[in-house]
Design a protein around this motif. Structure first.
Motif: not given
Length: 71
Positions: A62-67
């Motif tokens: 889900x991209x909750x931790x950044x890229x």
């Protein structure tokens, strides 16, 4: 899990891992998910329950931790 039992785990890392050896490896044993640093396979590792691991993986998707490639 005793130290000898840890050696029987089937460790794997993502096919998306780079050649820089900065990867996390995982091994599944029953309801436990073992994780370790690929640079130090003989070192300590963390164990997560399946629900916590599934939540973490979903958070990654889900991209909750950044890229991390953008840091």
């Amino acid at each position: 899990m005793t130290a000898p039992e840890r050696h029987t785990l089937q460790w794997r890392k993502s096919t998306r891992s780079s050649n820089y050896a900065n990867c996390v490896e995982v091994a599944f044993a029953g309801d436990d998910v073992h994780t370790r640093d690929s640079k130090n396979p003989a070192g300590q590792h963390l164990i997560f329950g399946q629900p916590a691991w599934s939540s973490f993986v979903q958070g990654l998707r889900d991209g909750r931790f950044g890229d991390p490639r953008r840091s």
